[in-house]
Design an enzyme around this catalytic site. Structure first.
Site, mmCIF file in Angstrom:
data_model
loop_
_atom_site.group_PDB
_atom_site.id
_atom_site.type_symbol
_atom_site.label_atom_id
_atom_site.label_comp_id
_atom_site.label_asym_id
_atom_site.label_seq_id
_atom_site.Cartn_x
_atom_site.Cartn_y
_atom_site.Cartn_z
ATOM 1 N N LYS A 52 0.845 -1.203 0.000
ATOM 2 C CA LYS A 52 0.000 0.000 0.000
ATOM 3 C C LYS A 52 0.880 1.253 0.000
ATOM 4 C CE LYS A 52 -3.793 -2.412 2.282
ATOM 5 N NZ LYS A 52 -4.529 -2.736 3.528
ATOM 6 N N GLN A 96 -4.504 -1.394 9.734
ATOM 7 C CA GLN A 96 -4.484 -2.748 9.158
ATOM 8 C C GLN A 96 -5.081 -3.749 10.152
ATOM 9 O OE1 GLN A 96 -3.649 -3.349 6.002
ATOM 10 N NE2 GLN A 96 -3.969 -5.536 6.145
ATOM 11 N N ASP A 119 -10.934 2.845 4.220
ATOM 12 C CA ASP A 119 -11.335 1.436 4.186
ATOM 13 C C ASP A 119 -12.853 1.295 4.036
ATOM 14 O OD1 ASP A 119 -9.465 -0.661 4.307
ATOM 15 O OD2 ASP A 119 -8.955 -0.194 6.389
HETATM 16 N N1 GUN Z 1 -7.051 -6.854 6.481
HETATM 17 C C1 GUN Z 1 -7.444 -7.614 5.436
HETATM 18 N N2 GUN Z 1 -8.036 -6.852 4.495
HETATM 19 C C2 GUN Z 1 -8.031 -5.594 4.964
HETATM 20 C C3 GUN Z 1 -8.495 -4.349 4.439
HETATM 21 O O1 GUN Z 1 -9.074 -4.243 3.364
HETATM 22 N N3 GUN Z 1 -8.269 -3.256 5.222
HETATM 23 C C4 GUN Z 1 -7.673 -3.333 6.434
HETATM 24 N N4 GUN Z 1 -7.520 -2.210 7.133
HETATM 25 N N5 GUN Z 1 -7.231 -4.462 6.948
HETATM 26 C C5 GUN Z 1 -7.416 -5.582 6.218
#
Ligand code: GUN
Length: 293
Positions: A52, A96, A119
């Site tokens: 990311k 995350q 998100d």
């Molecule tokens: N963990 C697995 N997928 C995601 C996501 O799309 N966003 C976040 N913040 N954590 C995750």
């Protein structure tokens, strides 16, 4: 059978975002910024956060990775989030998941102001999604919508069967496809761990979305001829012949299922790359909204 090339579509979206950011730079505007908060040392999370951040930088956005110790208190984490809520340099805040057990995930998600919730997990954004308002949509479901659109796969009046009901994928994709909108308007069935005889449902699917996190769970006998299959699974399975000792496998038995479908997303290279592109899209969208552009 047509292979849905998520890598290619994801790159197209990034190119477009990069152009928009170049224009901001030309106009001497501040850059969009994303802060990614990671708690502890979950190795899959480290990989995702790294990707990311790298993508942010490639597109010309500001990126900050806030690596926090696995034993940080919930209170301290909430305070850090609040600091970024107020920091004008960051338009997107992403924590995350999963978080260590001593931290309440719901409290953390609700602490991020909805305007910076790239998100799309905050209850306000979830609610807006459900009632059909434009908002920040969760990245993976949004990426699936974009893939279907790019491949001109119509959803109106089609039976979409979603397997999995997570807050990150299953529930939001079901709700997005249910909307009375172009590129949605589908008949949606959601199956989950309490569904007995899942095949009974999946065999009816014009579009099957596998998002339950079980390697190769969807087998060819569960899929209708000429169906569209979207595989959201990213399961690590041991593979001593692979450099890292594991490989990534989807929720669909690709080798056999691909023989009878009209379209299918591969793993890797299908839905996965779209998630990051949609995160970049959301960060720019949040930036534009915050700056009233
Ligand atoms: N963990 C697995 N997928 C995601 C996501 O799309 N966003 C976040 N913040 N954590 C995750």
């Amino acid at each position: 059978m047509i292979l849905i090339d998520g890598k290619k579509v994801a790159e197209e979206i990034r190119k477009d975002i990069k152009i928009q950011i170049s224009k901001l730079i030309e106009d001497n505007k501040p850059l969009p910024g994303l802060v990614t908060i990671i708690v502890g040392d979950n190795s899959a999370s480290q990989v995702y956060v790294g990707m990311k951040s790298k993508t942010c930088i490639e597109l010309g956005m500001n990126s900050k990775v806030e690596q926090l110790s696995g034993d940080i208190s919930e209170k301290e984490l909430l305070e850090i989030i609040d600091k970024y809520n107020k920091d004008e340099n960051y338009h997107g805040i992403l924590v995350q998941l999963p978080l260590p057990k001593h931290i309440n995930e719901e409290k953390v998600i609700e602490k991020i102001i909805p305007e910076k919730d790239v998100d799309g997990f905050h209850p306000i954004n979830v609610g807006n999604l459900v009632i059909g308002k434009d908002t920040l949509f969760p990245c993976t479901p949004y990426g699936i919508l974009v893939l279907l659109e790019k491949y001109n796969i119509k959803t109106k009046g089609k039976h979409v069967v979603v397997v999995g009901r997570s807050n990150i994928v299953g529930k939001p994709i079901a709700n997005l496809l249910l909307q009375k909108k172009e590129n949605a308007n589908a008949i949606v069935t959601v199956c989950h761990s309490a569904t007995s005889d899942i095949s009974q449902y999946t065999l009816q699917a014009d579009i099957l979305i596998a998002a339950m996190g079980k390697p190769k769970f969807i087998t060819e006998d569960m899929v209708k001829d000429k169906a569209v299959v979207v595989d959201v699974g990213t399961n690590r399975v041991d593979d001593q012949t692979a450099k890292k000792g594991y490989r990534i496998v989807g929720d669909v038995d690709f080798e056999n299922v691909s023989k009878k479908v009209s379209y299918i997303t591969p793993v890797p290279g299908g839905v996965g790359p779209m998630t990051i592109s949609m995160l970049m899209f959301n960060t720019l969208k949040a930036y534009n909204k915050i700056n009233k552009l």
